[in-house]
Structures are given as C-alpha cells and as structure tokens.
Design a protein around this motif. Structure first.
Motif, PDB file in Angstrom:
ATOM      1  N   ASN A   1       1.551   6.704  -6.810  1.00  0.00           N
ATOM      2  CA  ASN A   1       0.357   7.426  -7.237  1.00  0.00           C
ATOM      3  C   ASN A   1       0.319   8.864  -6.713  1.00  0.00           C
ATOM      4  O   ASN A   1       0.042   9.806  -7.471  1.00  0.00           O
ATOM      5  N   ASP A   2       0.586   9.031  -5.435  1.00  0.00           N
ATOM      6  CA  ASP A   2       0.335  10.314  -4.778  1.00  0.00           C
ATOM      7  C   ASP A   2       1.576  11.172  -4.584  1.00  0.00           C
ATOM      8  O   ASP A   2       1.467  12.394  -4.479  1.00  0.00           O
ATOM      9  N   VAL A   3       2.744  10.533  -4.496  1.00  0.00           N
ATOM     10  CA  VAL A   3       3.969  11.295  -4.240  1.00  0.00           C
ATOM     11  C   VAL A   3       4.732  11.553  -5.541  1.00  0.00           C
ATOM     12  O   VAL A   3       4.996  12.692  -5.913  1.00  0.00           O
ATOM     13  N   TYR A   4       5.074  10.468  -6.250  1.00  0.00           N
ATOM     14  CA  TYR A   4       5.865  10.604  -7.475  1.00  0.00           C
ATOM     15  C   TYR A   4       5.006  10.815  -8.722  1.00  0.00           C
ATOM     16  O   TYR A   4       5.526  11.217  -9.773  1.00  0.00           O
ATOM     17  N   HIS A   5       3.721  10.527  -8.634  1.00  0.00           N
ATOM     18  CA  HIS A   5       2.812  10.659  -9.781  1.00  0.00           C
ATOM     19  C   HIS A   5       3.345   9.901 -11.007  1.00  0.00           C
ATOM     20  O   HIS A   5       3.388  10.432 -12.123  1.00  0.00           O
ATOM     21  N   LEU A   6       3.755   8.662 -10.766  1.00  0.00           N
ATOM     22  CA  LEU A   6       4.282   7.831 -11.847  1.00  0.00           C
ATOM     23  C   LEU A   6       3.146   7.320 -12.719  1.00  0.00           C
ATOM     24  O   LEU A   6       2.059   7.021 -12.229  1.00  0.00           O
ATOM     25  N   PRO A   7       3.379   7.201 -14.019  1.00  0.00           N
ATOM     26  CA  PRO A   7       2.325   6.689 -14.900  1.00  0.00           C
ATOM     27  C   PRO A   7       2.018   5.221 -14.679  1.00  0.00           C
ATOM     28  O   PRO A   7       0.898   4.772 -14.925  1.00  0.00           O
ATOM     29  N   VAL A   8       3.014   4.439 -14.212  1.00  0.00           N
ATOM     30  CA  VAL A   8       2.865   2.983 -14.081  1.00  0.00           C
ATOM     31  C   VAL A   8       3.461   2.511 -12.758  1.00  0.00           C
ATOM     32  O   VAL A   8       4.544   2.953 -12.367  1.00  0.00           O
ATOM     33  N   LEU A   9       2.740   1.613 -12.079  1.00  0.00           N
ATOM     34  CA  LEU A   9       3.294   0.819 -10.990  1.00  0.00           C
ATOM     35  C   LEU A   9       3.300  -0.626 -11.451  1.00  0.00           C
ATOM     36  O   LEU A   9       2.250  -1.173 -11.807  1.00  0.00           O
ATOM     37  N   TYR A  10       4.471  -1.251 -11.471  1.00  0.00           N
ATOM     38  CA  TYR A  10       4.635  -2.618 -11.970  1.00  0.00           C
ATOM     39  C   TYR A  10       4.915  -3.521 -10.774  1.00  0.00           C
ATOM     40  O   TYR A  10       5.989  -3.462 -10.182  1.00  0.00           O
ATOM     41  N   LEU A  11       3.935  -4.342 -10.412  1.00  0.00           N
ATOM     42  CA  LEU A  11       4.106  -5.326  -9.348  1.00  0.00           C
ATOM     43  C   LEU A  11       4.644  -6.594 -10.000  1.00  0.00           C
ATOM     44  O   LEU A  11       3.938  -7.283 -10.735  1.00  0.00           O
TER      45      LEU A  11
ATOM     46  N   GLU B   1       0.832  -1.207   0.000  1.00  0.00           N
ATOM     47  CA  GLU B   1       0.000   0.000   0.000  1.00  0.00           C
ATOM     48  C   GLU B   1       0.866   1.257   0.000  1.00  0.00           C
ATOM     49  O   GLU B   1       0.575   2.223  -0.717  1.00  0.00           O
ATOM     50  N   ALA B   2       1.937   1.232   0.783  1.00  0.00           N
ATOM     51  CA  ALA B   2       2.818   2.397   0.851  1.00  0.00           C
ATOM     52  C   ALA B   2       3.514   2.651  -0.484  1.00  0.00           C
ATOM     53  O   ALA B   2       3.635   3.802  -0.924  1.00  0.00           O
ATOM     54  N   TYR B   3       3.977   1.585  -1.131  1.00  0.00           N
ATOM     55  CA  TYR B   3       4.614   1.760  -2.438  1.00  0.00           C
ATOM     56  C   TYR B   3       3.613   2.254  -3.475  1.00  0.00           C
ATOM     57  O   TYR B   3       3.954   3.078  -4.335  1.00  0.00           O
ATOM     58  N   ALA B   4       2.378   1.781  -3.404  1.00  0.00           N
ATOM     59  CA  ALA B   4       1.352   2.244  -4.332  1.00  0.00           C
ATOM     60  C   ALA B   4       1.064   3.730  -4.117  1.00  0.00           C
ATOM     61  O   ALA B   4       0.930   4.503  -5.086  1.00  0.00           O
ATOM     62  N   GLN B   5       0.982   4.145  -2.852  1.00  0.00           N
ATOM     63  CA  GLN B   5       0.772   5.566  -2.568  1.00  0.00           C
ATOM     64  C   GLN B   5       1.970   6.396  -3.017  1.00  0.00           C
ATOM     65  O   GLN B   5       1.815   7.522  -3.512  1.00  0.00           O
ATOM     66  N   MET B   6       3.152   5.837  -2.852  1.00  0.00           N
ATOM     67  CA  MET B   6       4.367   6.519  -3.305  1.00  0.00           C
ATOM     68  C   MET B   6       4.295   6.784  -4.807  1.00  0.00           C
ATOM     69  O   MET B   6       4.586   7.889  -5.285  1.00  0.00           O
TER      70      MET B   6
END
Length: 229
Positions: free
Chosen positions: A150-160, A143-148
C-alpha cells in the motif's frame, strides 16, 4: 472499461482441470463479477486458449493471471501479474515480469496490466513450494507486507493466498487494517456461503476456485455475498 475496484467476487478456473460445458455456463451466467484463468502447474498455451475460447462466449470480464510466459496471449480484458512478496526467489518478485516486458512490452496495453502483490500463506501448497515462499507468518508479517503493497510499492492489489486451505480471519483483518488504497483480494478454502460471507466482510474481493471442481452448486452459492439484504 471494467472497474476492478467494483469487483466483489471472482471465479478462478484452472486450465489444467476439466470442467463441463454445463458447469462452465452456470458459473459464467452467475452473479460473479469476473472469471480468472490461472494455475500453478501444467498451464500451457493450448489449455489456456481452449478455456479462454469457451468463456469468451459469455458477457463478463475475463482475466489471465500470468504464471508463465508460454501461456500469455491476446484476448483477455486484464492480465494480472503476481509478484510474490514473501518469495525467496527473485524470479517470482520481478523476474517473470522482466522477461515478459522484454518479449511483449512493445505490444502491451498497460491499462490492462494489473500488478498483484501476492502473500502466499499456505506452506503446503504447490505455489508456496514453487515460489519458495516463507510462509511461517505472524500478524506483524502480514501487516508489514500490507504496508509494503500500500505505502511503499503502491500496488493496486494485495492478494492474500491460502491456496486450498481456509485462512485465519484475524490475519486477513490485519492486512485490511493497513490498506487505504490497495485492493485486498482473499483466496483459499472458500467452499461454502458461510466462509464466503466471512471473508467478504474483510476483503474487498474474494477468489473462489477449488470448490468449483468439488461442487459447482456450493461454488455458485458463494455469489450470494453480492445480494442486497
């Protein structure tokens, strides 16, 4: 211009592995949204350009996921640049990107550059060992990495990335619940339509890789997630 937010399925090809012309054609003419070229080791300029030239015969988007500076070359529709959020080595946060911009920044079309926030979740994988990733992750970590992203870095993609093993759907759901703008990629252990369907219900885009080299028939079945029922 292609819109990656519309992509539901990507085949990932490793330039260090062998694939026949027949199997490559089957993948490229399937219902996948794109072909990604990328790997962890033995990725060279020669094997990348050879694979790129073979895929380029087919009318679908082609992505280079950058793993080293030596394999960067023109001719791709997009360049995915990973930043491994759970790496303990700054090289894999922004070091490679910094070097790439120093060398190629003057010639980059930044509309083709997609910055991926990676979370490597399989501690036994080559990519985890290479990047010195901390992989003993619980739901709160995800959850913390997802918030990082989405909300902090505003990255276009999160790859799990579970890299060869099948992940826990609850962990993917944890990431999903925290994302409002960032696109969620899932990769790892998708070797059947059932698994593809399960992860496609949680992630925006699934990445299918290893099964290609075990059974192209099973790999092709995973594209059925895109069929309307």
């Amino acid at each position: 211009m292609y819109d990656i937010k519309q992509w539901r399925h990507i085949f990932k090809l490793d330039p260090a592995k062998t694939i026949s012309d027949q199997d490559l054609e089957a993948l490229c003419m399937s219902n996948t949204d794109a072909i990604m070229i990328g790997g962890t080791d033995n990725v060279t300029e020669d094997n990348v350009i050879q694979l790129m030239s073979r895929v380029r015969r087919y009318p679908l988007p082609l992505v280079l996921e950058i793993s080293n500076l030596e394999s960067i070359m023109p001719g791709f529709d997009f360049y995915f640049v990973p930043t491994v959020l759970n790496s303990t080595d700054v090289t894999f946060h922004n070091g490679l990107l910094h070097q790439a911009l120093k060398q190629y920044g003057h010639m980059i079309n930044f509309e083709e550059l997609i910055f991926e926030g990676y979370v490597v979740a399989n501690g036994d994988s080559k990519v985890a060992k290479l990047t010195r990733a901390t992989t003993d992750l619980d739901r709160e970590d995800i959850e913390a990495y997802a918030q990082m992203a989405n909300d902090v870095y505003h990255l276009p993609v999160l790859y799990l990335e579970y890299s060869g093993t099948y992940g826990t759907p609850e962990m993917v759901q944890a990431a999903r619940d925290c994302l409002t703008e960032t696109q969620l990629f899932y990769g790892g252990g998708i070797d059947s339509l059932v698994r593809a369907q399960e992860m496609a219900q949680l992630a925006d885009t699934i990445i299918v890789g290893n099964v290609i080299y075990d059974s192209v028939k099973e790999a092709l079945k995973t594209t059925k997630i895109k069929e309307r029922t």
